[in-house]
Design a protein around this motif. Structure first.
Motif, mmCIF file in Angstrom:
data_model
loop_
_atom_site.group_PDB
_atom_site.id
_atom_site.type_symbol
_atom_site.label_atom_id
_atom_site.label_comp_id
_atom_site.label_asym_id
_atom_site.label_seq_id
_atom_site.Cartn_x
_atom_site.Cartn_y
_atom_site.Cartn_z
ATOM 1 N N ASP A 117 0.831 -1.188 0.000
ATOM 2 C CA ASP A 117 0.000 0.000 0.000
ATOM 3 C C ASP A 117 0.881 1.259 0.000
ATOM 4 O O ASP A 117 0.672 2.185 -0.797
ATOM 5 C CB ASP A 117 -0.883 -0.043 1.257
ATOM 6 C CG ASP A 117 -2.076 0.853 1.106
ATOM 7 O OD1 ASP A 117 -2.465 1.103 -0.040
ATOM 8 O OD2 ASP A 117 -2.601 1.308 2.139
ATOM 9 N N ASP A 120 2.579 1.836 -3.191
ATOM 10 C CA ASP A 120 1.582 1.951 -4.248
ATOM 11 C C ASP A 120 1.753 0.874 -5.317
ATOM 12 O O ASP A 120 1.770 1.157 -6.513
ATOM 13 C CB ASP A 120 1.654 3.368 -4.864
ATOM 14 C CG ASP A 120 0.425 3.676 -5.711
ATOM 15 O OD1 ASP A 120 -0.606 3.007 -5.511
ATOM 16 O OD2 ASP A 120 0.511 4.566 -6.573
ATOM 17 N N LYS A 122 -0.083 -2.186 -4.845
ATOM 18 C CA LYS A 122 -1.122 -3.179 -4.532
ATOM 19 C C LYS A 122 -1.709 -3.777 -5.802
ATOM 20 O O LYS A 122 -1.916 -4.982 -5.891
ATOM 21 C CB LYS A 122 -2.232 -2.511 -3.714
ATOM 22 C CG LYS A 122 -2.393 -3.136 -2.349
ATOM 23 C CD LYS A 122 -3.483 -2.470 -1.586
ATOM 24 C CE LYS A 122 -3.576 -3.146 -0.234
ATOM 25 N NZ LYS A 122 -4.328 -2.353 0.708
#
Ligand SMILES: Nc1ncnc2c1ncn2[C@@H]1O[C@H](COP(=O)(O)OP(=O)(O)OP(=O)(O)O)[C@@H](O)[C@H]1O
Length: 296
Positions: A117, A120, A122
């Protein structure tokens, strides 16, 4: 060395064959600081950092990290997160597997999903490393610095190849890590990033420090500038010493007291009804300090 010293480098010397790459270098990094090690190409930054990270042995001098030799891998390495210029993740692993591997190797606790997460990635969890773009690979490299919130983080040119959004996101994540107490050592050729984020800067040139200090300590060694042009010749002598461009219309003022000299210049223009065209007042930037040492 005090209890808040995280890195203590004392008279470090490193050579490659007959070439003396790092010469009697000493510096300390305190807990919670962001310390930027900057310098010209070949100045010795990577060699120094490799020694601090425990990958290289000093020819002479001492290096202490958390009060111990960085070669004591078990005691020291689990407390460090190192984002190298290229981490060398296996191209056949997925992003998720690579992040899990960071956990296993670092022996730090964290949740893979949380790290994905922050960096960035995911949406790319199940994508193989070989299929990532350059910027995505760089964000995966950043996971090594994030996983388990290490106490000491090394960021080696972290934003190279990142677009502006990814850069901002990376710096937000670094700020968050610092709020949680991490100490950060940064190398970068993006001087504006160092100027914005570093508490202190060690500026290397030819194996040693040219200068060390806060951004304002470094920039105050060079003058700030005021530039302007005049539409017509001045009705009264300029109130400050200025260089003209030959036809008497463009002027450059160098100053160590920018607010005061700007105040004087604007007062003079107002009193004499002079229009200052294309007026630019620029504080000294790290780029200027760099240009000055590169020309040594
Ligand atoms: N393995 C090596 N063998 C011989 N010389 C080396 C080796 N590694 C580095 N050097 C030399 O040591 C000096 C310092 O190199 P280093 O990589 O530490 O500099 P740097 O400040 O990180 O440079 P850059 O900003 O260009 O990455 C350079 O002159 C380099 O050519």
């Amino acid at each position: 060395m005090t209890s808040t010293t995280v890195i203590d480098v004392d008279r470090l010397n490193l050579s490659y064959g007959g070439f003396h790459a790092v010469k009697d270098l000493s510096f300390q990094v305190r807990k919670g600081e962001l310390y930027a090690l900057l310098g010209t190409n070949g100045a010795g930054k990577t060699s120094t950092l490799e020694t601090v990270e425990g990958h290289r042995v000093a020819d002479s001098g001492t290096v202490r990290v958390f009060g111990r030799s960085p070669r004591e891998r078990r005691a020291v390495r689990s407390r460090m997160g190192i984002m190298l210029q290229e981490s060398g993740f296996s191209p056949d692993l997925t992003v998720k597997e690579s992040v899990a591997l960071i956990g296993a190797l670092s022996r730090r606790d964290d949740a893979v999903e949380r790290v994905l997460d922050i960096v960035d990635l995911k949406r790319k969890s199940d994508t193989k490393v070989s299929q990532l773009s350059g910027g995505e690979k760089r964000r995966l490299d950043f996971a090594t610095a994030v996983y388990g919130r290490p106490e000491l983080i090394f960021l080696d040119e972290p934003t190279t190849g990142l677009d502006i959004q990814s850069r901002d996101a990376l710096w937000q994540a670094v700020d968050k890590l610092r709020e949680d107490g991490s100490t950060v050592v940064l190398t970068t050729h993006y001087l504006e990033e160092a100027q914005q984020h570093a508490d202190r800067i060690g500026l290397m040139h030819k194996g040693t420090f040219h200068q060390e200090g806060t951004v304002s300590e470094l920039t105050r060694t060079l003058p700030a500038t005021i530039r302007f042009s005049l539409a017509t010749s001045a009705p009264a002598p300029l109130p400050l010493l200025a260089d003209g461009d030959g036809d008497g219309k463009m002027f450059l003022i160098e100053t160590f007291d920018l607010p005061q000299d700007l105040y004087i210049l604007l007062g003079w223009a107002h009193a004499n009804g002079v229009e200052l065209r294309d007026l630019e007042a620029g504080p000294t930037r790290l780029d200027d300090v760099f240009r000055a040492i590169s020309s040594d």
